[in-house]
Design an enzyme around this catalytic site. Sequence first.
Site, PDB file in Angstrom:
ATOM      1  N   CYS A 144      -4.347   0.292   8.996  1.00  0.00           N
ATOM      2  CA  CYS A 144      -5.624   0.408   9.689  1.00  0.00           C
ATOM      3  C   CYS A 144      -6.233  -0.981   9.781  1.00  0.00           C
ATOM      4  O   CYS A 144      -6.028  -1.809   8.905  1.00  0.00           O
ATOM      5  CB  CYS A 144      -6.591   1.296   8.915  1.00  0.00           C
ATOM      6  SG  CYS A 144      -5.855   2.803   8.321  1.00  0.00           S
TER       7      CYS A 144
ATOM      8  N   ASN B 149       5.522   3.688   8.973  1.00  0.00           N
ATOM      9  CA  ASN B 149       4.533   4.111   9.954  1.00  0.00           C
ATOM     10  C   ASN B 149       5.077   3.781  11.352  1.00  0.00           C
ATOM     11  O   ASN B 149       6.173   3.244  11.472  1.00  0.00           O
ATOM     12  CB  ASN B 149       3.194   3.409   9.693  1.00  0.00           C
ATOM     13  CG  ASN B 149       2.016   4.303  10.059  1.00  0.00           C
ATOM     14  OD1 ASN B 149       2.038   4.966  11.091  1.00  0.00           O
ATOM     15  ND2 ASN B 149       0.997   4.318   9.231  1.00  0.00           N
TER      16      ASN B 149
HETATM   17  C1  LIG Z   1       0.580  11.944  16.849  1.00  0.00           C
HETATM   18  C2  LIG Z   1       0.815  11.163  15.590  1.00  0.00           C
HETATM   19  C3  LIG Z   1      -0.222  10.999  14.677  1.00  0.00           C
HETATM   20  C4  LIG Z   1      -0.031  10.262  13.509  1.00  0.00           C
HETATM   21  N1  LIG Z   1      -1.073  10.131  12.630  1.00  0.00           N
HETATM   22  C5  LIG Z   1      -0.879   9.450  11.470  1.00  0.00           C
HETATM   23  C6  LIG Z   1      -1.918   9.345  10.505  1.00  0.00           C
HETATM   24  O1  LIG Z   1      -3.024   9.891  10.659  1.00  0.00           O
HETATM   25  N2  LIG Z   1      -1.671   8.638   9.373  1.00  0.00           N
HETATM   26  C7  LIG Z   1      -0.462   8.054   9.125  1.00  0.00           C
HETATM   27  O2  LIG Z   1      -0.287   7.450   8.060  1.00  0.00           O
HETATM   28  N3  LIG Z   1       0.540   8.155  10.011  1.00  0.00           N
HETATM   29  C8  LIG Z   1       0.367   8.828  11.178  1.00  0.00           C
HETATM   30  N4  LIG Z   1       1.405   8.943  12.070  1.00  0.00           N
HETATM   31  C9  LIG Z   1       2.707   8.329  11.756  1.00  0.00           C
HETATM   32  C10 LIG Z   1       3.671   9.361  11.169  1.00  0.00           C
HETATM   33  O3  LIG Z   1       3.175   9.902   9.950  1.00  0.00           O
HETATM   34  C11 LIG Z   1       5.052   8.743  10.905  1.00  0.00           C
HETATM   35  O4  LIG Z   1       4.934   7.683   9.971  1.00  0.00           O
HETATM   36  C12 LIG Z   1       5.688   8.177  12.159  1.00  0.00           C
HETATM   37  O5  LIG Z   1       5.373   8.956  13.270  1.00  0.00           O
HETATM   38  C13 LIG Z   1       7.212   8.067  12.050  1.00  0.00           C
HETATM   39  O6  LIG Z   1       7.819   9.311  11.811  1.00  0.00           O
HETATM   40  P1  LIG Z   1       8.381  10.281  12.976  1.00  0.00           P
HETATM   41  O7  LIG Z   1       9.246   9.455  13.862  1.00  0.00           O
HETATM   42  O8  LIG Z   1       9.112  11.370  12.253  1.00  0.00           O
HETATM   43  O9  LIG Z   1       7.186  10.783  13.700  1.00  0.00           O
HETATM   44  C14 LIG Z   1       1.233   9.668  13.245  1.00  0.00           C
HETATM   45  C15 LIG Z   1       2.268   9.832  14.171  1.00  0.00           C
HETATM   46  C16 LIG Z   1       2.085  10.571  15.331  1.00  0.00           C
HETATM   47  C17 LIG Z   1       3.226  10.729  16.280  1.00  0.00           C
END
Ligand SMILES: Cc1cc2nc3c(=O)[nH]c(=O)nc-3n(C[C@H](O)[C@H](O)[C@H](O)COP(=O)(O)O)c2cc1C
Lengths: 313, 286
Positions: A136, A200
């Site tokens: 952040c 992330n």
């Molecule tokens: C729509 C969306 C919202 C997300 N919101 C957060 C969040 O609030 N906090 C956080 O730490 N990561 C957030 N992420 C990141 C995910 O937790 C994760 O680290 C990232 O998407 C990679 O994993 P994935 O490819 O399985 O989605 C978000 C990702 C997406 C797609």
Amino acid sequence: MDNQFQAFDSRCKFGGKYFPSPIFTASGCAGSGKELSQFFDLDELGAVVTKSISVKPRSGRATPRMAETPSGMLNSIGLQGPGIDQFLAEDIPWLIANNARVIVSISGETIEEYSSLARKLRGVAGISGIEVNISCPNVENRGMVFACDPVASRSVVESVRRNVGGELPIIVKLSPDVTDIVSIAGEVISAGADGLALINTLLGMAIDIDAMRPKLAGKTGGLSGPAIRPVAVRAIYQVHAAFKNTPILGMGGVTSGRDALELIMAGASAISVGTANFGDPTAVTRIKKELIELLKERKFSSVAAAVGVAHEK
Amino acid sequence: MSSINRHAEQRSAEIISNKKIGAYHHMVFAAGDMAAHCRPGNFVAISVGGTGSSMILRRAFAIYRASDRGQYGGTIELVVAPHGQGSRWLTGLEIHDVVNIVGPLGTSFGIPTEPASALLVGGGYGSAPLFGLAEVLKERGCRVDMVLGASSAGKIYAPLEGKRSVNSLTITTEDGGAGVKGRVTQVIPGLIEKHGSEIIYSCGPMAMLAAIEEISSKEGLLHQCAVEEAMACGIGICMTCVLPVKDSSGVIKMTRSCIDGPVMDGSKVIWDSSRKIPEGTWGFNG
Ligand SMILES: Cc1cc2nc3c(=O)[nH]c(=O)nc-3n(C[C@H](O)[C@H](O)[C@H](O)COP(=O)(O)O)c2cc1C
Ligand SMILES: Cc1cc2nc3c(=O)[nH]c(=O)nc-3n(C[C@H](O)[C@H](O)[C@H](O)COP(=O)(O)OP(=O)(O)OC[C@H]3O[C@@H](n4cnc5c(N)ncnc54)[C@H](O)[C@@H]3O)c2cc1C
Ligand code: FES
């Protein structure tokens, strides 16, 4: 009797806490938990990792907030949420009443905000851990993202550790958008992190060539989904090589048991599933089943036994 | 268990029929028990591109009709516009091909408890959910007038059997190729007056819905609209599909159109909010 099934140990451990399943939801990708509970029982999960919660309510960014990209998507949700007080009053009791283990993800814009969130979580019964989202912008340092600054990352984790006490495991979530993720990991581990969440989203952009402007109203967005899996595997591998004793909650594009096993072999002790939930509401239960089958086929007797095996060959 | 999408399930559905009609494809899927729970306004979310596709997100489609008994058991019908990669893949499928479908999702149109005079307005494939709605309204003794608009005649979806459940049908096209030349909003005030409309139901592009709300609020009518926002998940877990909507106490909140919509009360939506958060929105700090 299927003895092999009886014997298989699918637990994972962060800090002093055991979780019965190695598959978690990723922060921001499971709503409040209620929405997914229509499709499976939440206690199938290791834990629900909640959306990152802030001190105050946040409207999030303007729309469009989403653009699909090849094998991935960009999002700029902007941490929309009700703020910690309403979250503790409404979301947490519901999750606990529905037998979910809960890891609360927190995000702040100042060190003081992280401290205050940690203080509010300290006495909350029934939660199993804290995930500290440090991707952040730090308003006290020209908006530079905490996770990109070793000193700021350390300060956040120290303040959370101090305010939360010794009981709740602290998992710190790192950004892959840094030159040297291993050094950031080192800082947060020495500041008191019990585990790391990797990775992330990566910062990206897509442009609408007809409207001739960025597709997202927020211009840039976080890239997630299978497109980023190789980046996740690399980050997990590097960090595990340097810090073998710190458990990693791996994530980034996991869509199948095969993908989960790849991250585990790189060094993850458990897996969070994010974007895959959007395309398949039962992704987590399917991935868990596939993973355990793959591990058994390879004669592993536990998930833990496969963690980091790619480092040995 | 939660109350959100209480009847939603994920299942395979075989294609029973796929016919090109004007600019659209009318597609019928064998969807078993899912069909019994579909209400006018609900939508389904379908995986596109096949296994290993680089398109990782589902596409949402309004349910045109659902029938819970027939030769193929329960069926769900959609009207699909071949547009980009995902919808072209879908419309390119053949009979007996199987898709993965999640539904029924979202809110449905509210039906008046007493017979009322209803005006149904559809833009493009936005007419799809209105025919099922017209049938239900008709059964409840309502008067049903319908306006369908599009840029050209080929983009008007108005099948013969659908016309049976409406008292009148007005068509507008921007190029004048069929019906009245112009937009739906030009004919709506006259129709309201002529038929004594008390409630407007609408589905179509957001700009059209906004213009209808303007008329509806001026005339003091109820307005239920089915919105279309880009959706990543369709089930309430991603927060991408939001738009600013006033809650029951008048507070503007970024509200998910997939679970608190697609059918919403038009007077509660803050229109013209693309690419900005309206001032005063809960949690907005500039
Ligand atoms: C729509 C969306 C919202 C997300 N919101 C957060 C969040 O609030 N906090 C956080 O730490 N990561 C957030 N992420 C990141 C995910 O937790 C994760 O680290 C990232 O998407 C990679 O994993 P994935 O490819 O399985 O989605 C978000 C990702 C997406 C797609
Ligand atoms: C509630 C709802 C009901 C719908 N009903 C129908 C219907 O009955 N018939 C029909 O043909 N289409 C309908 N759509 C649109 C449909 O979901 C697809 O967006 C459309 O088919 C284009 O997909 P594509 O892959 O061909 O196009 P592409 O342009 O290649 O991809 C579309 C991508 O953009 C996203 N997107 C961006 N902006 C929007 C937007 N304003 N609306 C929707 N998606 C957007 C989609 O989620 C998807 O990821 C509906 C959409 C929603 C949200
Ligand atoms: S589309 Fe994901 S929350 Fe609505």
